[in-house]
Scaffold this motif. Sequence first.
Motif, PDB file in Angstrom:
ATOM      1  N   PRO A  78      -5.582   2.779   0.314  1.00 61.95           N
ATOM      2  CA  PRO A  78      -7.007   2.476   0.255  1.00 61.95           C
ATOM      3  C   PRO A  78      -7.565   2.262   1.676  1.00 61.95           C
ATOM      4  CG  PRO A  78      -5.762   1.132  -1.305  1.00 61.95           C
ATOM      5  CD  PRO A  78      -4.755   1.808  -0.420  1.00 61.95           C
ATOM      6  N   PRO A  79      -8.728   2.807   2.005  1.00 65.95           N
ATOM      7  CA  PRO A  79      -9.807   3.244   1.127  1.00 65.95           C
ATOM      8  C   PRO A  79      -9.805   4.733   0.775  1.00 65.95           C
ATOM      9  CG  PRO A  79     -10.620   3.189   3.359  1.00 65.95           C
ATOM     10  CD  PRO A  79      -9.190   2.730   3.414  1.00 65.95           C
ATOM     11  N   TYR A  80      -8.646   5.394   0.873  1.00 62.93           N
ATOM     12  CA  TYR A  80      -8.584   6.808   0.530  1.00 62.93           C
ATOM     13  C   TYR A  80      -8.032   6.982  -0.871  1.00 62.93           C
ATOM     14  CZ  TYR A  80      -9.452   7.401   5.471  1.00 62.93           C
ATOM     15  OH  TYR A  80     -10.020   7.337   6.727  1.00 62.93           O
ATOM     16  N   GLU A  81      -8.535   8.009  -1.542  1.00 62.77           N
ATOM     17  CA  GLU A  81      -8.149   8.261  -2.930  1.00 62.77           C
ATOM     18  C   GLU A  81      -6.764   8.879  -3.031  1.00 62.77           C
ATOM     19  OE1 GLU A  81     -10.243  10.393  -6.854  1.00 62.77           O
ATOM     20  OE2 GLU A  81     -11.306  10.246  -4.938  1.00 62.77           O
TER      21      GLU A  81
ATOM     22  N   LEU B 126      -5.950  -0.174   4.719  1.00 62.36           N
ATOM     23  CA  LEU B 126      -6.313   0.191   6.087  1.00 62.36           C
ATOM     24  C   LEU B 126      -7.508  -0.576   6.637  1.00 62.36           C
ATOM     25  CD1 LEU B 126      -5.805   4.073   5.921  1.00 62.36           C
ATOM     26  CD2 LEU B 126      -4.141   2.276   6.402  1.00 62.36           C
ATOM     27  N   ASP B 127      -8.135  -1.412   5.844  1.00 58.53           N
ATOM     28  CA  ASP B 127      -9.309  -2.156   6.309  1.00 58.53           C
ATOM     29  C   ASP B 127      -8.858  -3.399   7.076  1.00 58.53           C
ATOM     30  OD1 ASP B 127     -11.782  -3.213   6.761  1.00 58.53           O
ATOM     31  OD2 ASP B 127     -12.298  -3.542   4.656  1.00 58.53           O
TER      32      ASP B 127
ATOM     33  N   PRO C  66     -12.515  11.702   1.965  1.00 63.83           N
ATOM     34  CA  PRO C  66     -13.360  10.664   2.570  1.00 63.83           C
ATOM     35  C   PRO C  66     -12.899   9.262   2.191  1.00 63.83           C
ATOM     36  CG  PRO C  66     -14.439  11.571   0.640  1.00 63.83           C
ATOM     37  CD  PRO C  66     -13.184  12.374   0.833  1.00 63.83           C
ATOM     38  N   ALA C  67     -13.195   8.310   3.057  1.00 64.87           N
ATOM     39  CA  ALA C  67     -12.964   6.902   2.725  1.00 64.87           C
ATOM     40  C   ALA C  67     -14.028   6.461   1.728  1.00 64.87           C
ATOM     41  CB  ALA C  67     -13.042   6.045   3.985  1.00 64.87           C
TER      42      ALA C  67
ATOM     43  N   TRP D 232     -12.142  -0.593  -4.648  1.00 65.94           N
ATOM     44  CA  TRP D 232     -10.718  -0.886  -4.659  1.00 65.94           C
ATOM     45  C   TRP D 232     -10.367  -2.305  -5.057  1.00 65.94           C
ATOM     46  CZ3 TRP D 232      -8.919   3.676  -4.577  1.00 65.94           C
ATOM     47  CH2 TRP D 232      -9.480   4.659  -3.776  1.00 65.94           C
TER      48      TRP D 232
ATOM     49  N   GLU E  63     -15.570  -0.155  -0.114  1.00 66.49           N
ATOM     50  CA  GLU E  63     -14.602  -1.207  -0.455  1.00 66.49           C
ATOM     51  C   GLU E  63     -14.743  -1.685  -1.888  1.00 66.49           C
ATOM     52  OE1 GLU E  63     -15.005  -4.598  -1.092  1.00 66.49           O
ATOM     53  OE2 GLU E  63     -17.161  -4.734  -0.788  1.00 66.49           O
TER      54      GLU E  63
ATOM     55  N   LEU F 106      -6.781  14.323   3.266  1.00 67.42           N
ATOM     56  CA  LEU F 106      -6.935  12.886   3.046  1.00 67.42           C
ATOM     57  C   LEU F 106      -8.206  12.576   2.270  1.00 67.42           C
ATOM     58  CD1 LEU F 106      -5.637  10.150   3.639  1.00 67.42           C
ATOM     59  CD2 LEU F 106      -6.954  10.074   5.773  1.00 67.42           C
TER      60      LEU F 106
END
Length: 338
Positions: free
Chosen positions: A248-251, A321-322, A111-112, A118, A115, A109
């Motif tokens: 998001p916040p994952y690439e 996911l935020d 790192p996050a 994105w 914000e 996955l």
Amino acid sequence: MSDLASSDDAGRTTATRDSGDLGLRLEQHRAELTGYCYRMLGSAFEAEDAVQETLVRAWRGFDRFEGRAALRSWLYRIATNVCFDMLNGRQRRARPMDLGPASTADSALGPALPEVTWIEPVPDNHALPASGDPAELAVARETIRLAFVAALQHLPARQRAVLILREVLRWKADEVAELLETTVASVNSALQRARSTLAKSDVAATDPVAPKDDTQRALLARYVDAFERYDLDSIVSLLHEDVVQSMPPYELWLRGHVDIREWWLGPGIACRGSRLVPTVANGSPAFGQYRPSGPGGSFEPWALQVIETSGDGISEMTFFLDTQRLFPLFGLPPRPES
């Protein structure tokens, strides 16, 4: 307009204006200004900040306005300058698909990311007028789509403003030139360059968005039923072969229903048993997703799903996911109703 008045001590210095009337006149432009600033900035939170600053500046400077231009045009001039200030020196916001190639279902996955990396979603009722000409509303809805807003971020700030004002809001070239304090020739040149850049992203302001007709409503109902039962065969049957999923916040992002199904059977298996609460975001259907959080049938916010459809299937799924920031913005409850 109490939030505006309370933030502006200067509002007490003038006895020549009716503050209540002025507040109402400014407030009626909030939604369209939010839509404009959202397209410029790519963040609902920054757009709201920009609009609040715009209205405060208008409140403070109204005595100098003197009706030399239409109030709406004057507010757009202020909002544009506020956005330019906010964009100065910043890296553009993006979607995971803009940052690298698709991953596979067994990829880490990672790192996050912060914000500010994105493009963030926006509630329709924050960025779109409540009523108006149906054709204009359709364009407004199309041009807050995630893909379109992401494509705008590739443009320099002034080109971005020109394209939004000319192509989305249908301002005349001389009106844009006056707002930006430049020439019509400069505006036309900026528009041509912006169109050329935007064409490379395969999205445009005129791309059609399928209306929410009976077919789409039935598709979404089948999706909700299949997702809440975690019937992956049924979910996959609703997806286009080249469907895209991002989180998001994952690439990490995935393309194709094969990898997406494998992901949901692997790292995503904790979504089994989720509940979905409908909302709307970026002119598209969306859902607040609540994941089981332990024994006793309790649920916790997990993602804001933005679902894009094409024809008779789902073409894109973005899981933001935020939830701590986004669920209150969208008016989603902390827990689904039992």
